[in-house]
Write a protein that holds these residues in place. Structure first.
Motif, PDB file in Angstrom:
ATOM      1  N   TRP A 152      -4.075  -4.754   6.527  1.00  0.00           N
ATOM      2  CA  TRP A 152      -3.435  -4.651   5.220  1.00  0.00           C
ATOM      3  C   TRP A 152      -1.951  -4.916   5.355  1.00  0.00           C
ATOM      4  CZ3 TRP A 152      -0.930   0.144   3.134  1.00  0.00           C
ATOM      5  CH2 TRP A 152      -0.725   1.122   4.104  1.00  0.00           C
ATOM      6  N   TYR A 153      -1.270  -5.012   4.221  1.00  0.00           N
ATOM      7  CA  TYR A 153       0.175  -5.238   4.230  1.00  0.00           C
ATOM      8  C   TYR A 153       0.832  -4.331   3.206  1.00  0.00           C
ATOM      9  CZ  TYR A 153      -0.621  -8.499   0.223  1.00  0.00           C
ATOM     10  OH  TYR A 153      -0.978  -9.075  -0.983  1.00  0.00           O
ATOM     11  N   HIS A 154       2.080  -3.977   3.473  1.00  0.00           N
ATOM     12  CA  HIS A 154       2.776  -3.045   2.588  1.00  0.00           C
ATOM     13  C   HIS A 154       4.280  -3.143   2.820  1.00  0.00           C
ATOM     14  CE1 HIS A 154       3.583  -0.219   5.960  1.00  0.00           C
ATOM     15  NE2 HIS A 154       2.368  -0.517   6.367  1.00  0.00           N
ATOM     16  N   SER A 155       5.027  -2.612   1.881  1.00  0.00           N
ATOM     17  CA  SER A 155       6.476  -2.566   2.023  1.00  0.00           C
ATOM     18  C   SER A 155       6.873  -1.583   3.118  1.00  0.00           C
ATOM     19  CB  SER A 155       7.127  -2.148   0.704  1.00  0.00           C
ATOM     20  OG  SER A 155       8.524  -1.968   0.869  1.00  0.00           O
ATOM     21  N   HIS A 156       7.976  -1.882   3.790  1.00  0.00           N
ATOM     22  CA  HIS A 156       8.575  -0.938   4.740  1.00  0.00           C
ATOM     23  C   HIS A 156       9.988  -0.579   4.292  1.00  0.00           C
ATOM     24  CE1 HIS A 156       8.088   1.166   8.548  1.00  0.00           C
ATOM     25  NE2 HIS A 156       6.943   0.527   8.731  1.00  0.00           N
ATOM     26  N   SER A 157      10.192  -0.596   2.959  1.00  0.00           N
ATOM     27  CA  SER A 157      11.495  -0.291   2.380  1.00  0.00           C
ATOM     28  C   SER A 157      11.396   0.978   1.542  1.00  0.00           C
ATOM     29  CB  SER A 157      11.973  -1.452   1.505  1.00  0.00           C
ATOM     30  OG  SER A 157      12.124  -2.628   2.264  1.00  0.00           O
ATOM     31  N   LEU A 158      12.048   2.033   2.006  1.00  0.00           N
ATOM     32  CA  LEU A 158      12.062   3.312   1.312  1.00  0.00           C
ATOM     33  C   LEU A 158      10.669   3.692   0.807  1.00  0.00           C
ATOM     34  CD1 LEU A 158      15.504   3.019  -0.522  1.00  0.00           C
ATOM     35  CD2 LEU A 158      14.963   4.306   1.554  1.00  0.00           C
ATOM     36  N   PHE A 159      10.520   3.929  -0.528  1.00  0.00           N
ATOM     37  CA  PHE A 159       9.254   4.442  -1.050  1.00  0.00           C
ATOM     38  C   PHE A 159       8.496   3.391  -1.864  1.00  0.00           C
ATOM     39  CE2 PHE A 159      12.293   8.012  -0.838  1.00  0.00           C
ATOM     40  CZ  PHE A 159      11.708   8.695   0.218  1.00  0.00           C
ATOM     41  N   GLN A 160       8.763   2.101  -1.607  1.00  0.00           N
ATOM     42  CA  GLN A 160       8.102   1.050  -2.379  1.00  0.00           C
ATOM     43  C   GLN A 160       6.593   1.027  -2.157  1.00  0.00           C
ATOM     44  OE1 GLN A 160      10.096  -2.625  -1.495  1.00  0.00           O
ATOM     45  NE2 GLN A 160      12.003  -2.011  -2.507  1.00  0.00           N
ATOM     46  N   GLU A 161       6.150   1.409  -0.975  1.00  0.00           N
ATOM     47  CA  GLU A 161       4.710   1.490  -0.723  1.00  0.00           C
ATOM     48  C   GLU A 161       4.058   2.467  -1.684  1.00  0.00           C
ATOM     49  OE1 GLU A 161       1.905   3.447   2.700  1.00  0.00           O
ATOM     50  OE2 GLU A 161       3.733   2.453   3.363  1.00  0.00           O
ATOM     51  N   GLN A 162       4.685   3.639  -1.897  1.00  0.00           N
ATOM     52  CA  GLN A 162       4.162   4.626  -2.832  1.00  0.00           C
ATOM     53  C   GLN A 162       4.153   4.088  -4.261  1.00  0.00           C
ATOM     54  OE1 GLN A 162       3.440   8.735  -2.751  1.00  0.00           O
ATOM     55  NE2 GLN A 162       2.253   7.235  -3.902  1.00  0.00           N
ATOM     56  N   ALA A 163       5.111   3.225  -4.576  1.00  0.00           N
ATOM     57  CA  ALA A 163       5.247   2.699  -5.933  1.00  0.00           C
ATOM     58  C   ALA A 163       4.303   1.537  -6.216  1.00  0.00           C
ATOM     59  CB  ALA A 163       6.691   2.272  -6.183  1.00  0.00           C
ATOM     60  N   GLY A 164       3.490   1.115  -5.230  1.00  0.00           N
ATOM     61  CA  GLY A 164       2.468   0.118  -5.505  1.00  0.00           C
ATOM     62  C   GLY A 164       2.458  -1.112  -4.630  1.00  0.00           C
ATOM     63  N   LEU A 165       3.401  -1.235  -3.686  1.00  0.00           N
ATOM     64  CA  LEU A 165       3.508  -2.470  -2.913  1.00  0.00           C
ATOM     65  C   LEU A 165       2.630  -2.382  -1.657  1.00  0.00           C
ATOM     66  CD1 LEU A 165       6.867  -4.367  -2.185  1.00  0.00           C
ATOM     67  CD2 LEU A 165       4.649  -4.900  -1.207  1.00  0.00           C
ATOM     68  N   TYR A 166       1.344  -2.682  -1.826  1.00  0.00           N
ATOM     69  CA  TYR A 166       0.392  -2.698  -0.718  1.00  0.00           C
ATOM     70  C   TYR A 166      -0.797  -3.563  -1.111  1.00  0.00           C
ATOM     71  CZ  TYR A 166      -1.605   0.875  -3.774  1.00  0.00           C
ATOM     72  OH  TYR A 166      -2.095   1.542  -4.866  1.00  0.00           O
ATOM     73  N   GLY A 167      -1.449  -4.154  -0.111  1.00  0.00           N
ATOM     74  CA  GLY A 167      -2.611  -4.988  -0.377  1.00  0.00           C
ATOM     75  C   GLY A 167      -3.418  -5.226   0.882  1.00  0.00           C
ATOM     76  N   ALA A 168      -4.622  -5.750   0.711  1.00  0.00           N
ATOM     77  CA  ALA A 168      -5.538  -5.999   1.832  1.00  0.00           C
ATOM     78  C   ALA A 168      -5.249  -7.351   2.468  1.00  0.00           C
ATOM     79  CB  ALA A 168      -6.981  -5.950   1.341  1.00  0.00           C
ATOM     80  N   LEU A 282     -21.310  -5.481   3.563  1.00  0.00           N
ATOM     81  CA  LEU A 282     -20.181  -5.060   4.391  1.00  0.00           C
ATOM     82  C   LEU A 282     -19.094  -4.508   3.482  1.00  0.00           C
ATOM     83  CD1 LEU A 282     -18.715  -5.007   7.171  1.00  0.00           C
ATOM     84  CD2 LEU A 282     -17.836  -7.280   6.602  1.00  0.00           C
ATOM     85  N   LEU A 283     -18.695  -3.267   3.735  1.00  0.00           N
ATOM     86  CA  LEU A 283     -17.624  -2.624   2.982  1.00  0.00           C
ATOM     87  C   LEU A 283     -16.422  -2.479   3.906  1.00  0.00           C
ATOM     88  CD1 LEU A 283     -19.698   0.183   1.215  1.00  0.00           C
ATOM     89  CD2 LEU A 283     -19.019  -2.037   0.261  1.00  0.00           C
ATOM     90  N   ARG A 284     -15.315  -3.100   3.516  1.00  0.00           N
ATOM     91  CA  ARG A 284     -14.081  -3.038   4.311  1.00  0.00           C
ATOM     92  C   ARG A 284     -13.192  -1.956   3.707  1.00  0.00           C
ATOM     93  NH1 ARG A 284     -13.321  -7.801   7.456  1.00  0.00           N
ATOM     94  NH2 ARG A 284     -14.683  -9.551   6.899  1.00  0.00           N
ATOM     95  N   PHE A 285     -13.228  -0.751   4.273  1.00  0.00           N
ATOM     96  CA  PHE A 285     -12.435   0.366   3.767  1.00  0.00           C
ATOM     97  C   PHE A 285     -11.029   0.322   4.364  1.00  0.00           C
ATOM     98  CE2 PHE A 285     -16.692   2.048   2.971  1.00  0.00           C
ATOM     99  CZ  PHE A 285     -16.524   2.653   1.729  1.00  0.00           C
ATOM    100  N   ILE A 286     -10.035   0.444   3.494  1.00  0.00           N
ATOM    101  CA  ILE A 286      -8.626   0.472   3.896  1.00  0.00           C
ATOM    102  C   ILE A 286      -7.982   1.673   3.219  1.00  0.00           C
ATOM    103  CG2 ILE A 286      -6.432  -0.765   3.884  1.00  0.00           C
ATOM    104  CD1 ILE A 286      -8.070  -3.356   3.409  1.00  0.00           C
ATOM    105  N   ASN A 287      -7.295   2.495   3.985  1.00  0.00           N
ATOM    106  CA  ASN A 287      -6.554   3.603   3.380  1.00  0.00           C
ATOM    107  C   ASN A 287      -5.093   3.181   3.232  1.00  0.00           C
ATOM    108  OD1 ASN A 287      -5.436   5.924   2.421  1.00  0.00           O
ATOM    109  ND2 ASN A 287      -6.299   7.280   3.986  1.00  0.00           N
ATOM    110  N   GLY A 288      -4.749   2.735   2.010  1.00  0.00           N
ATOM    111  CA  GLY A 288      -3.380   2.358   1.708  1.00  0.00           C
ATOM    112  C   GLY A 288      -2.593   3.477   1.061  1.00  0.00           C
ATOM    113  N   ALA A 289      -3.073   4.715   1.180  1.00  0.00           N
ATOM    114  CA  ALA A 289      -2.380   5.850   0.566  1.00  0.00           C
ATOM    115  C   ALA A 289      -1.096   6.170   1.328  1.00  0.00           C
ATOM    116  CB  ALA A 289      -3.291   7.073   0.532  1.00  0.00           C
ATOM    117  N   SER A 290      -0.149   6.732   0.622  1.00  0.00           N
ATOM    118  CA  SER A 290       1.106   7.137   1.252  1.00  0.00           C
ATOM    119  C   SER A 290       0.981   8.462   1.984  1.00  0.00           C
ATOM    120  CB  SER A 290       2.210   7.245   0.183  1.00  0.00           C
ATOM    121  OG  SER A 290       2.511   5.990  -0.360  1.00  0.00           O
TER     122      SER A 290
END
Length: 601
Positions: A152-168, A282-290
Motif C-alpha cells: 500500500w501507499y500513504h502520506s508520510h507528512s504529519l497527519f495526512q494519512e489519518q485525513a485520507g491519503l492512503y491506497g492499495a 482471493l481477498l487482499r486485506f490491507i490495514n491502512g488505519a492510523s
C-alpha cells in the motif's frame, strides 16, 4: 467512575453507531461540491473509490475533497479525488514512473510506498529521504519493482494519512503464484475521524484517556474482592495505579472517536465484493488505519492465508486473524451454500467495526455478528506474570515505582549493555540507562519470550481457530543465509498519561541515528516495555522474523509487538541511505517512537 456515567457513555456510542448507520459514506458527489466550503474542493478529477490505475507511467494529484461518513460533511486529503486513493496495479520487474502533484495550497505532502524496495530518495519521507512536495509542485518517483504481492501507499507528512491519503498497491508477479484463484478483491480497512486531525493529536496529549470509558467501578471492585479476596484485589488495584494505567487500556483511540471503513465505505454502505458459488476468491486485506488493530472473520467461511506482507507463506487454514496497522494478508475463501457472507472486522477493543459483504449480487447482506466481549489486560499480558498478584522475582511487585516515575525501576534489574541475547541464550531484557528515572517512561517489562503462538488479548479461547505469527512460515528459506554478525536491542517505551512514546526512553528529536554497514547481516531485538501493542516498520529492507530458537521463520515489512513480548528479526543492510524506523501507530510515531537508520558504505 459511576455506573451511570458508563451507561451514558455507552448510550452515546450507541447513538453514534445509529448515525453512522444512516450515512453510506464516501466522497461527496461532484454535484454537491458547490454547497460546501471551497477549501474542500479537490482540484483533481473525481474518482470512484476502488478504481484501478495500471501501467508504468501514472499521475497522482493530492488535493482536498469533501467526504461524509457520519451524516456530516468534512474535508479529507485525497488522491485524484478518491478516498481511499486509487488502487495502483503494477507489475514485477517494471520500471515505473509515478508523477505526484501537490494541489494543496498550504501543506507539504509526500507518498511513501510501504514495503517496496527502492532507492532511498524514492522512499518518500520528508526530511530524511527528500524534502517533500511543496504546494503547487510535483515529484517524479521512479523505481524498478523487485517484488510482487499486496502492498500500500500513504502520506508520510504529519497527519495526512489519518485525513485520507492512503491506497492499495498491488504488484502482479512475473510467474504464477503457488495457489489458484478465480477472482480477487482488495479489502482496505481504515479509521476515519470527523475531528480536525491536528486537534485530535492535541487532545491525545491533553486527555490520553478520552476514549477509555470502560474504567472499573466500585461494583467491579466488590465482585473481584468476593472472587479473589480483598488483599489480592487491593494489591491488583495498587499495581495498576502505580503503572498509571487500567486493564481496559486496549487502544488509545477507538469507535468513540472513529468510524471504521472498508474500502472507504462506512458499515451502512455495505461494500460488496461479488462471487460465484464454488469460486476461489482471493481477498487482499490491507490495514491502512492510523491507530486501529482489526480482528477479521467471515462467519460461515474458512480462510486460507497464503501471503503475509506481500510474501508467500505455507498455506494456513484459519477462522480469524488480527491485522496490525500497515500489515497485509492475502487469504483465499471458497464461498458456497449461501448467497451472502459478512466480512466482519471488529476493533481490538470491541468498541466498533468495519464490515462489508461477499455476495452473488449487489444488494444482499448477511447478518452482522455482535461484538465480542470487551477484553481486559492482565499483568501477564505485559510481561509481569504476578503469579497470584504477589511480588514476582525480577518483576513488578512491592517495589514497583522505585527508581523511575510511576513504573518498575530498580526492582527490574538493569543492564547498560545490549548483549547477544538470542545467540547466547540469554533472553532477559537489557534495559538502558536512558530508561531509568526517565519522566517519559512509566513502566518496564521483564519480557523474555516472543509469544509467537499467542493469538493475543481478546482472541484466546474464543472457540475459533485464530492466526498467529507462530503458525506462519515463509515459502522459502532465509534468502541471506548468514548468521547475524551483531545485534542491537531496542525497547519500546512510553508514558501513558503524557502520551509520550519512544525507543529506549529517547524521543526521535533527541536520538542518534542507528548506523548499519552496507551488506552486513544484523539482528534487531525489540522488547515492548509498554502496555500498548506497536507495529514496527523499518523502511528500505526486509525484516526477517526469527522463531523462539533464533531461526528464520517469516519475512515481513512490519513486525507487530504485543505488550510483554521480546521479538527478534534479521536485517540485510543492502540499501544505502537514510531510512525511517518507527511505530506505525501514527500518533505514536509523531509523539516520538521513531528512529533514523543510516546504511553506510
Amino acid at each position: 467512575m459511576s455506573s451511570d456515567f458508563l451507561s451514558d457513555s455507552r448510550s452515546v456510542l450507541s447513538r453514534r453507531r445509529f448515525v453512522q448507520g444512516m450515512a453510506l459514506g464516501g466522497v461527496v458527489a461532484g454535484a454537491g461540491l458547490g454547497r460546501i466550503p471551497s477549501a474542500f474542493a479537490s482540484t483533481a478529477a473525481m474518482a470512484v473509490p476502488g478504481a484501478e490505475l495500471r501501467g508504468t507511467d501514472l499521475s497522482l494529484a493530492i488535493g482536498r475533497s469533501a467526504v461524509n461518513f457520519t451524516g456530516r460533511t468534512r474535508g479529507a486529503i485525497t488522491v485524484n479525488g478518491s478516498l481511499p486513493a486509487p488502487i495502483l496495479r503494477l507489475r514485477e520487474g517494471d520500471l515505473v514512473n509515478l508523477r505526484v502533484a501537490n494541489t494543496l495550497t498550504d501543506e507539504i505532502t509526500s507518498i511513501h510506498w510501504h514495503g517496496i524496495l527502492l532507492p532511498a530518495n524514492m522512499d518518500g519521507v520528508p526530511g530524511m529521504s527528500f524534502n517533500g512536495i511543496a504546494p503547487g509542485e510535483a515529484y517524479q518517483y521512479r523505481f524498478q519493482l523487485k517484488q510482487s504481492g499486496t502492498y500500500w501507499y500513504h502520506s508520510h507528512s504529519l497527519f495526512q494519512e489519518q485525513a485520507g491519503l492512503y491506497g492499495a498497491l498491488i504488484v502482479d508477479p512475473l510467474t504464477p503464484p503457488p495457489y489458484h484463484f478465480d477472482r480477487e478483491h482488495v479489502v482496505m480497512l481504515s479509521d476515519w475521524t470527523d475531528m480536525d486531525v491536528n486537534a485530535l493529536h492535541r487532545r491525545m496529549k491533553k486527555m490520553p484517556m478520552h476514549d477509555n470509558t470502560y474504567l472499573r467501578t466500585v461494583g467491579d471492585f466488590l465482585r473481584d474482592a468476593r472472587k479473589d479476596g480483598l488483599r489480592d484485589t487491593l494489591s491488583d488495584r495498587g499495581m495498576w495505579g502505580r503503572m498509571r494505567m487500567t486493564p481496559s487500556d486496549i487502544s488509545d483511540i477507538n469507535a468513540h472517536t472513529y468510524t471504521y471503513l472498508m474500502n472507504g465505505t462506512a458499515p451502512a454502505g455495505n461494500w460488496t465484493g461479488l462471487f460465484r458459488s464454488g469460486e476461489k476468491v482471493l481477498l487482499r486485506f490491507i490495514n491502512g488505519a492510523s491507530m486501529t488493530y482489526f480482528d477479521i472473520r467471515i462467519p460461515g467461511l474458512k480462510m486460507t492465508v497464503v501471503a503475509a506482507d506481500g510474501q508467500y507463506i505455507h498455506p494456513v487454514s484459519i477462522d480469524e486473524f488480527r491485522i496490525a496497522p500497515a500489515e497485509t494478508f492475502d487469504v483465499i475463501v471458497e464461498p458456497t451454500g449461501q448467497d451472502a457472507f459478512t466480512l466482519f472486522a471488529q476493533d481490538m477493543g470491541r468498541t466498533g467495526y468495519a464490515c462489508g459483504t461477499l455476495a452473488v449480487q449487489h444488494g444482499l447482506q448477511a447478518p452482522i455478528p455482535p461484538l465480542d466481549p470487551r477484553p481486559l489486560l492482565t499483568m501477564s499480558d505485559m510481561g509481569h506474570d504476578m503469579g497470584g498478584h504477589a511480588g514476582m522475582e525480577g518483576g513488578c511487585g512491592a517495589n514497583m515505582g522505585k527508581g523511575m516515575e510511576g513504573g518498575c525501576g530498580a526492582a527490574m534489574g538493569h543492564d547498560a549493555h545490549a548483549g547477544h541475547g538470542a545467540a547466547a541464550g540469554d533472553k532477559s531484557p537489557k534495559h538502558k540507562p536512558s530508561e531509568t528515572g526517565n519522566p517519559l517512561v512509566d513502566m518496564q517489562s521483564s519480557a523474555s519470550e516472543p509469544k509467537l503462538d499467542d493469538p493475543g488479548i481478546g482472541l484466546r479461547g474464543n472457540g475459533r481457530n485464530v492466526l498467529t505469527y507462530g503458525a506462519m512460515r515463509s515459502l522459502f528459506d532465509d534468502p541471506d543465509g548468514r548468521e547475524p554478525g551483531r545485534e542491537i536491542e531496542l525497547h519500546l517505551t512510553g508514558h501513558m498519561e503524557k502520551f509520550a512514546w519512544n525507543f529506549d526512553g529517547i524521543p526521535f528529536g533527541g536520538a542518534e541515528p542507528i548506523r548499519l554497514n552496507y551488506g552486513e547481516r544484523m539482528r534487531i531485538v525489540l522488547v515492548n516495555d509498554t502496555m500498548m501493542q506497536h507495529p514496527i516498520h523499518l523502511h528500505g529492507v526486509w525484516s526477517d522474523l526469527e522463531d523462539a530458537n533464533g531461526d528464520f521463520q517469516l519475512r515481513k515489512h512490519t513486525i507487530d509487538m504485543p505488550p510483554g513480548t521480546r521479538r527478534t528479526y534479521r536485517v540485510r543492510a543492502d540499501a544505502l541511505g537514510r531510512w525511517a524506523f518507527h511505530c506505525h501507530l501514527l500518533y505514536h510515531m509523531e509523539a516520538g517512537m521513531m528512529r533514523e537508520v543510516r546504511i553506510e558504505a
